[in-house]
Design an enzyme around this catalytic site. Structure first.
Site, PDB file in Angstrom:
ATOM      1  N   SER A 125      45.260 -13.546  35.151  1.00  0.00           N
ATOM      2  CA  SER A 125      46.553 -14.598  36.109  1.00  0.00           C
ATOM      3  C   SER A 125      47.593 -15.034  35.330  1.00  0.00           C
ATOM      4  CB  SER A 125      45.347 -14.587  37.709  1.00  0.00           C
ATOM      5  OG  SER A 125      45.242 -13.648  38.171  1.00  0.00           O
ATOM      6  N   ARG A 175      37.307  -8.806  29.398  1.00  0.00           N
ATOM      7  CA  ARG A 175      38.660  -8.317  28.226  1.00  0.00           C
ATOM      8  C   ARG A 175      38.373  -8.282  26.739  1.00  0.00           C
ATOM      9  NH1 ARG A 175      40.938 -12.515  31.954  1.00  0.00           N
ATOM     10  NH2 ARG A 175      40.117 -13.366  31.590  1.00  0.00           N
ATOM     11  N   HIS A 210      42.680  -6.439  37.814  1.00  0.00           N
ATOM     12  CA  HIS A 210      41.667  -6.121  38.714  1.00  0.00           C
ATOM     13  C   HIS A 210      41.591  -5.411  39.448  1.00  0.00           C
ATOM     14  CE1 HIS A 210      42.388 -11.299  38.477  1.00  0.00           C
ATOM     15  NE2 HIS A 210      41.578 -10.979  37.378  1.00  0.00           N
ATOM     16  N   LYS A 267      40.570 -25.040  40.732  1.00  0.00           N
ATOM     17  CA  LYS A 267      41.299 -24.387  40.245  1.00  0.00           C
ATOM     18  C   LYS A 267      43.176 -25.017  40.155  1.00  0.00           C
ATOM     19  CE  LYS A 267      38.697 -20.964  38.233  1.00  0.00           C
ATOM     20  NZ  LYS A 267      37.886 -20.028  37.898  1.00  0.00           N
TER      21      LYS A 267
END
Length: 159
Positions: free
Chosen positions: A129, A91, A18, A42
């Site tokens: 993460s 990504r 990030h 989440k």
């Protein structure tokens, strides 16, 4: 005219991947807001205040970056911040489909909101993460993937 961009995400926690994206965005735009989503659905490991504090410390070396929490629709938050650029990291090809859907929805909600996609540096292209937390839960060394303050906070959470 000053350019203001928003880099939104859950950042649970913020990783060096990030930071790679935000550092590069900070060199492209006059002001960048790292917008940390509350994302209660989440079930984040770190609450919103913790994520904002961790990111603020990790990004203090970037004077044109501000960290803010939000719980509204991204388009509404962008409008309130008078930002018309949305930064998103990609990504892999798998990220693109979802990101394209988000970009189209955001454009529908706020026609002047442009999505700009940045690919992470090769070194960070495989981390997330979630992956970092999973490796850390199983006593794997994630030191390289996190800022020092975030690594320390993650180790404390996992005790």
């Amino acid at each position: 005219m000053s350019t203001k961009a928003i880099y939104p995400g859950t950042f649970d926690p913020i990783t060096n991947g990030h930071i790679d994206i935000i550092t590069r965005a900070a060199s492209m735009f006059d002001r960048v807001i790292l917008a940390i989503a509350a994302s209660p659905s989440k079930k984040p490991m770190f609450d919103l205040e913790e994520r904002v504090a961790l990111a603020t410390t990790a990004l203090q070396h970037l004077p044109n970056v501000e960290v803010m929490g939000f719980s509204d629709l991204m388009a509404n938050f962008a409008r309130a911040q008078q930002a018309n650029i949305l930064i998103r990291g990609l990504r892999a090809v798998a990220d693109f489909e979802y990101e394209m859907q988000l970009a189209h929805m955001n454009r529908h909600l706020m026609p002047e909101l442009e999505s700009v996609f940045l690919m992470p540096s090769k070194e960070w292209s495989f981390i997330s993460s979630s992956l970092v937390k999973e490796v850390a839960r199983h006593a794997g060394d994630v030191t390289h993937f996190l800022p020092a303050n975030v690594h320390q906070a993650l180790m404390e959470k996992l005790k």
